[in-house]
Design an enzyme around this catalytic site. Structure first.
Site, PDB file in Angstrom:
ATOM      1  N   HIS A   1      39.149  27.274  39.632  1.00  0.00           N
ATOM      2  CA  HIS A   1      39.618  26.810  40.945  1.00  0.00           C
ATOM      3  C   HIS A   1      38.983  27.578  42.092  1.00  0.00           C
ATOM      4  O   HIS A   1      38.622  27.001  43.115  1.00  0.00           O
ATOM      5  CB  HIS A   1      41.141  26.922  41.008  1.00  0.00           C
ATOM      6  CG  HIS A   1      41.685  28.285  40.692  1.00  0.00           C
ATOM      7  ND1 HIS A   1      42.684  28.874  41.405  1.00  0.00           N
ATOM      8  CD2 HIS A   1      41.348  29.203  39.735  1.00  0.00           C
ATOM      9  CE1 HIS A   1      42.957  30.067  40.899  1.00  0.00           C
ATOM     10  NE2 HIS A   1      42.161  30.283  39.885  1.00  0.00           N
ATOM     11  N   ARG A   2      38.821  28.898  41.908  1.00  0.00           N
ATOM     12  CA  ARG A   2      38.289  29.684  43.031  1.00  0.00           C
ATOM     13  C   ARG A   2      36.802  29.413  43.250  1.00  0.00           C
ATOM     14  O   ARG A   2      36.322  29.469  44.382  1.00  0.00           O
ATOM     15  CB  ARG A   2      38.538  31.175  42.832  1.00  0.00           C
ATOM     16  CG  ARG A   2      40.005  31.490  42.769  1.00  0.00           C
ATOM     17  CD  ARG A   2      40.391  32.886  43.190  1.00  0.00           C
ATOM     18  NE  ARG A   2      41.807  33.033  42.942  1.00  0.00           N
ATOM     19  CZ  ARG A   2      42.759  32.476  43.694  1.00  0.00           C
ATOM     20  NH1 ARG A   2      42.447  31.766  44.768  1.00  0.00           N
ATOM     21  NH2 ARG A   2      44.024  32.610  43.386  1.00  0.00           N
TER      22      ARG A   2
ATOM     23  N   ASP B   1      40.608  38.684  43.738  1.00  0.00           N
ATOM     24  CA  ASP B   1      40.482  37.228  43.867  1.00  0.00           C
ATOM     25  C   ASP B   1      39.903  36.837  45.219  1.00  0.00           C
ATOM     26  O   ASP B   1      38.954  36.056  45.316  1.00  0.00           O
ATOM     27  CB  ASP B   1      41.840  36.546  43.666  1.00  0.00           C
ATOM     28  CG  ASP B   1      42.235  36.540  42.191  1.00  0.00           C
ATOM     29  OD1 ASP B   1      41.392  36.934  41.356  1.00  0.00           O
ATOM     30  OD2 ASP B   1      43.371  36.144  41.883  1.00  0.00           O
TER      31      ASP B   1
ATOM     32  N   LYS C   1      44.522  24.078  39.730  1.00  0.00           N
ATOM     33  CA  LYS C   1      45.137  25.260  39.118  1.00  0.00           C
ATOM     34  C   LYS C   1      46.061  25.955  40.110  1.00  0.00           C
ATOM     35  O   LYS C   1      47.117  26.449  39.724  1.00  0.00           O
ATOM     36  CB  LYS C   1      44.044  26.223  38.650  1.00  0.00           C
ATOM     37  CG  LYS C   1      44.571  27.363  37.799  1.00  0.00           C
ATOM     38  CD  LYS C   1      43.426  28.045  37.078  1.00  0.00           C
ATOM     39  CE  LYS C   1      43.904  28.804  35.856  1.00  0.00           C
ATOM     40  NZ  LYS C   1      44.484  30.094  36.153  1.00  0.00           N
TER      41      LYS C   1
ATOM     42  N   SER D   1      45.524  44.071  35.214  1.00  0.00           N
ATOM     43  CA  SER D   1      46.832  44.606  35.586  1.00  0.00           C
ATOM     44  C   SER D   1      47.945  43.723  35.021  1.00  0.00           C
ATOM     45  O   SER D   1      49.107  44.099  35.040  1.00  0.00           O
ATOM     46  CB  SER D   1      46.950  44.684  37.102  1.00  0.00           C
ATOM     47  OG  SER D   1      46.957  43.381  37.645  1.00  0.00           O
TER      48      SER D   1
ATOM     49  N   ASN E   1      45.329  27.510  31.059  1.00  0.00           N
ATOM     50  CA  ASN E   1      44.466  28.651  31.341  1.00  0.00           C
ATOM     51  C   ASN E   1      45.197  29.628  32.261  1.00  0.00           C
ATOM     52  O   ASN E   1      44.599  30.265  33.104  1.00  0.00           O
ATOM     53  CB  ASN E   1      43.156  28.168  31.988  1.00  0.00           C
ATOM     54  CG  ASN E   1      42.069  29.236  31.934  1.00  0.00           C
ATOM     55  OD1 ASN E   1      42.249  30.287  31.316  1.00  0.00           O
ATOM     56  ND2 ASN E   1      40.956  28.974  32.579  1.00  0.00           N
TER      57      ASN E   1
ATOM     58  N   SER F   1      50.979  33.848  41.998  1.00  0.00           N
ATOM     59  CA  SER F   1      51.474  35.073  41.356  1.00  0.00           C
ATOM     60  C   SER F   1      52.984  35.198  41.514  1.00  0.00           C
ATOM     61  O   SER F   1      53.686  35.584  40.577  1.00  0.00           O
ATOM     62  CB  SER F   1      50.825  36.294  41.995  1.00  0.00           C
ATOM     63  OG  SER F   1      49.434  36.170  41.937  1.00  0.00           O
TER      64      SER F   1
ATOM     65  N   GLU G   1      38.984  33.250  34.997  1.00  0.00           N
ATOM     66  CA  GLU G   1      38.850  31.875  34.522  1.00  0.00           C
ATOM     67  C   GLU G   1      37.452  31.609  33.963  1.00  0.00           C
ATOM     68  O   GLU G   1      37.259  30.798  33.071  1.00  0.00           O
ATOM     69  CB  GLU G   1      39.177  30.897  35.649  1.00  0.00           C
ATOM     70  CG  GLU G   1      40.663  30.698  35.895  1.00  0.00           C
ATOM     71  CD  GLU G   1      41.330  31.810  36.701  1.00  0.00           C
ATOM     72  OE1 GLU G   1      40.740  32.917  36.829  1.00  0.00           O
ATOM     73  OE2 GLU G   1      42.447  31.577  37.190  1.00  0.00           O
TER      74      GLU G   1
ATOM     75  N   ASP H   1      49.038  25.842  36.731  1.00  0.00           N
ATOM     76  CA  ASP H   1      49.545  27.094  36.164  1.00  0.00           C
ATOM     77  C   ASP H   1      51.065  27.186  36.208  1.00  0.00           C
ATOM     78  O   ASP H   1      51.689  27.749  35.301  1.00  0.00           O
ATOM     79  CB  ASP H   1      48.935  28.302  36.903  1.00  0.00           C
ATOM     80  CG  ASP H   1      47.531  28.612  36.394  1.00  0.00           C
ATOM     81  OD1 ASP H   1      46.972  27.763  35.660  1.00  0.00           O
ATOM     82  OD2 ASP H   1      47.004  29.681  36.720  1.00  0.00           O
TER      83      ASP H   1
ATOM     84  N   ARG I   1      33.091  35.451  36.621  1.00  0.00           N
ATOM     85  CA  ARG I   1      32.885  35.108  38.034  1.00  0.00           C
ATOM     86  C   ARG I   1      31.673  35.809  38.645  1.00  0.00           C
ATOM     87  O   ARG I   1      31.096  35.309  39.612  1.00  0.00           O
ATOM     88  CB  ARG I   1      34.143  35.432  38.843  1.00  0.00           C
ATOM     89  CG  ARG I   1      35.252  34.436  38.570  1.00  0.00           C
ATOM     90  CD  ARG I   1      36.543  34.797  39.279  1.00  0.00           C
ATOM     91  NE  ARG I   1      37.478  33.684  39.204  1.00  0.00           N
ATOM     92  CZ  ARG I   1      38.766  33.778  39.555  1.00  0.00           C
ATOM     93  NH1 ARG I   1      39.254  34.920  39.994  1.00  0.00           N
ATOM     94  NH2 ARG I   1      39.555  32.725  39.478  1.00  0.00           N
TER      95      ARG I   1
END
Ligand code: DC
Length: 693
Positions: A405-406, A330, A436, A180, A95, A26, A358, A52, A361
């Site tokens: 990725h997460r 996240d 990512k 956000s 993405n 971020s 992504e 990213d 989830r």
């Protein structure tokens, strides 16, 4: 390694050590954009290297910013100073929501006032991620925005004529309850057009993921823009605001990435040393640092200071909790995984935004946690996870990652199931999607993790000299994401060191002492093939024929073989090992899950060696090479210790007529049937058949 189709993890029994976190995604993408819009040059340090950030860097370059890389993840960005250098561009943004949304806002404003036409597109999933609320906020200002696919979603075209005017007198209205990032995009971009008057932004609907707005405001402040704020509902960019480069700026480590290691500490760092994280800590501006409180609520013991965090086990099993995770969307995924190790259900609410990330989830987590044996209830904006009801209820599961990725990083936490009394291997499909935000995630995790040696799978590839086993082993290790042991290199290094020290090749005692203290270092990622002996790079020297001959002699000495035994065993580390040599399957790793013995004909091997030498510009004679190979085969076969012969349970592979790809597919095919993961699945299936209905 990049296309790794799957990664199998053995049951992991513990973890400790230090991880240096990669830079925050971020923060990286925000400061890259701000530096690209500001005047002058900004040096950014510890920027995340990932998919990213790569798309953001590419976009800045295409737009005419100066983009130069420096040492250790540093970038020098020469910004546009608010003036477009390029008026038409087609930008591919993968993405990366953190690139798509702010670039859309900035380029819409710039195209409207300075003229231009910009197309923004991404991967198919990016085209399913909403951007309509941002478009709806920008259109009333006078921006022309065409949806090139489904209305409300990328791809978008932003266009305008030079000299166009923006309507900025009225407050700009934007919804805050879907992502956000729409508000962030406006806040990052509006200083481009604030010369004449204050610009107000009003948020409609509840503002979700608020901590990300705090990051945006903090970074705008670093670039000289003090946004005035009335709660979560109104933000004002003051008249005359313009980006001032801070000159240089450090990106802190990613707090969302930290969550996986805090979880590892809470689950697996029992007793002694904790899991220590460096790069992010109590002074973080990232909202996900609040994950620490949630982890503590589940029982983790966490200590923090500026730039560091240490996590270890506290309460065990962990406590099931109920938490509104709106502020840490996240990192909250990590809580859903920690729930596997709790003594009751964990309910995570306020996570409607998971559905537009992504992947969806909530759906993805529910599906994959159920595969592991958990009981899951999922709703529009919550998930409730109850752990497997008994150790025996854990399943060896192949976890899908949805190009998220997460999901991949979360999945790895299930490998610590022995700490819940279970004992199942884990398969993670398409694990490389971690690129990512954290390309080296699995290397970092496995660098901390412990497993019982017997659980770490070994694939042994033995065979005579010049049979191509080195190439086959390296390719197989790459395809499985496993470590690689080229055991011949240890004998070769012993022969080389003997030459350096003037030790005779039949002086068994001194050679054994040399072998026992070999100061060998293998290149990063093991498979790079570079090797250092006593600090000197010897990759080429080891391959010389003379070194091979010396190795063949020293390897016949029992004391040398004994001295190298422990060194070879030490290569058996999670996730697994591919070992090549003469006695990998027969002596060193008798419990290898798969043993392959290569049997290429001597004529074919002489031919290959001949071609290899020609390619290096060395002339040779096939008949001599053949005689030499036969002599070495004979010595390797005849020696008393560990003679060259297939292990009783080895599979023979005559690769005389096979190219390397065909040999690798053959070995991978055998592995698919024999891997511990496959065996565990078979056992499970049999137990399922026997269980009463
Ligand atoms: O595989 P290679 O050509 O690099 O091996 C060099 C020598 O080392 C070879 O002559 C046999 C010996 N060797 C061995 O005895 N046992 C092993 N596991 C590997 C190699």
């Amino acid at each position: 390694m990049h296309g790794l189709p799957q990664l199998d993890l053995p049951p992991l029994t513990g973890a400790s050590g230090t991880v240096r976190l990669p830079g925050s995604k971020s923060i990286s993408n925000r400061v890259l954009l701000l530096a690209g819009l500001a005047a002058g040059t900004t040096e950014l340090h510890d920027v995340l290297t990932s998919d990213d950030t790569q798309v953001m860097l590419d976009a800045l370059r295409t737009l005419g910013c100066g983009v130069e890389s420096g040492a250790r993840a540093s970038w020098r960005i020469r910004g546009l100073g608010g003036r477009l250098a390029v008026h038409t561009a087609d930008l591919f943004l993968g993405n990366a929501g953190t690139a798509m949304r702010p670039l859309a806002a900035a380029l819409a404003l710039l195209a409207t006032t300075q003229g231009g036409s910009f197309t923004l597109r991404g991967v198919p999933r990016m085209h399913e991620r909403p951007i309509g609320d941002l478009v709806d906020a920008l259109r009333p200002l006078g921006c022309t925005i065409d949806a090139l696919g489904t209305p409300g979603f990328p791809p978008l075209r932003l266009r305008g004529e030079a000299g166009g005017r923006l309507q900025l007198e009225q407050p700009i209205r934007v919804r805050g309850d879907v992502s956000s990032q729409f508000l962030t995009a406006l806040l990052l971009a509006l200083p481009l057009v604030a010369e004449a008057h204050d610009i107000a932004v009003e948020v409609h609907g509840e503002l979700i993921s608020r901590p990300y707005i705090e990051i945006t405001l903090a970074l705008l402040a670093r670039f000289g823009i003090a946004v005035r704020r009335c709660g979560d509902a109104r933000f004002v960019i003051p008249q005359g605001a313009s980006y001032r480069s801070p000159g240089s700026l450090h990106v802190e480590g990613d707090a969302s990435s930290a969550s996986y290691f805090i979880a590892v500490g809470a689950i697996a760092a029992a007793g002694g040393a904790p899991v220590r994280l460096e790069g992010v800590g109590s002074d973080s501006i990232q909202g996900d640092i609040a994950f620490v409180d949630a982890a503590r609520a589940m029982g983790a013991q966490v200590a923090c200071g500026p730039g560091w965090i240490e996590a270890r086990r506290g309460r065990w099993p962990l406590a099931g909790i109920t938490i509104d995770a709106n502020h840490i969307p996240d990192a909250a995924m990590t809580l859903a995984m920690m729930a596997l190790y709790a003594d009751g259900p964990t309910r995570i609410t306020g996570i409607a935004s998971w559905r537009v990330k992504e992947t969806d989830r909530i759906a993805a987590m529910a599906t994959e946690l159920r595969k592991l044996g958990a009981t899951v209830v999922a709703g529009a904006d919550f998930i409730e996870v109850a752990p497997p009801p008994a150790p025996g209820a854990w399943r060896a599961a192949a976890i899908a990652t949805y190009d998220d990725h997460r999901m991949a990083m979360c999945a790895s936490l299930a490998a610590f199931n022995p700490l819940a009394g279970a004992h199942v291997p884990l398969r993670i499909l398409e694990p490389r999607c971690v690129a990512k935000t954290f390309p080296d995630y699995f290397e970092a995790l496995l660098g901390l993790a412990q497993a019982a040696s017997a659980d770490v799978p070994v694939l042994a590839i033995d065979g005579p000299t010049a049979s191509g086993k080195g190439t086959l082993a390296a390719a197989t290790a790459g395809a499985l994401g496993f470590h690689l042991l080229d055991s011949g290199a240890l004998y070769r290094a012993t022969g080389l060191a003997a030459g350096w020290d003037g030790v005779a090749l039949d002086d068994e005692e001194r050679l054994a002492a040399l072998a026992a203290t070999l100061d060998l270092r293998f290149g990063q990622g093991d498979a790079s093939g570079r090797i250092w002996l006593r600090g000197r790079e010897v990759s080429d020297a080891l391959r010389l024929e003379a070194t091979g001959l010396a190795a063949s002699r020293v390897s016949a000495l029992p004391a040398v073989r004994r001295a190298l035994h422990g060194l070879q065993l030490a290569f058996r580390r999670p996730p697994g090992l591919v070992a090549d040599g003469r006695d990998m399957g027969s002596v060193v790793f008798p419990d290898a899950a798969l043993k392959v013995f290569l049997t290429a004909s001597v004529a074919e091997r002489a031919e290959r060696r001949h071609k290899q030498l020609i390619s290096k510009g060395i002339s040779s004679n096939i008949a001599d090479l053949r005689a030499d190979l036969e002599a070495r085969d004979e010595r390797d076969r005849r020696r008393a210790v560990a003679p060259l012969k297939p292990a009783a349970d080895a599979l023979l592979l005559d690769n005389s007529q096979l190219d390397i790809d065909a040999s690798v597919s053959c070995v991978l095919g055998w592995w698919q049937e024999r891997s511990p993961f496959e065996r565990a699945r078979e056992r499970q299936a049999r137990a399922g058949e026997m269980a009463p209905p």
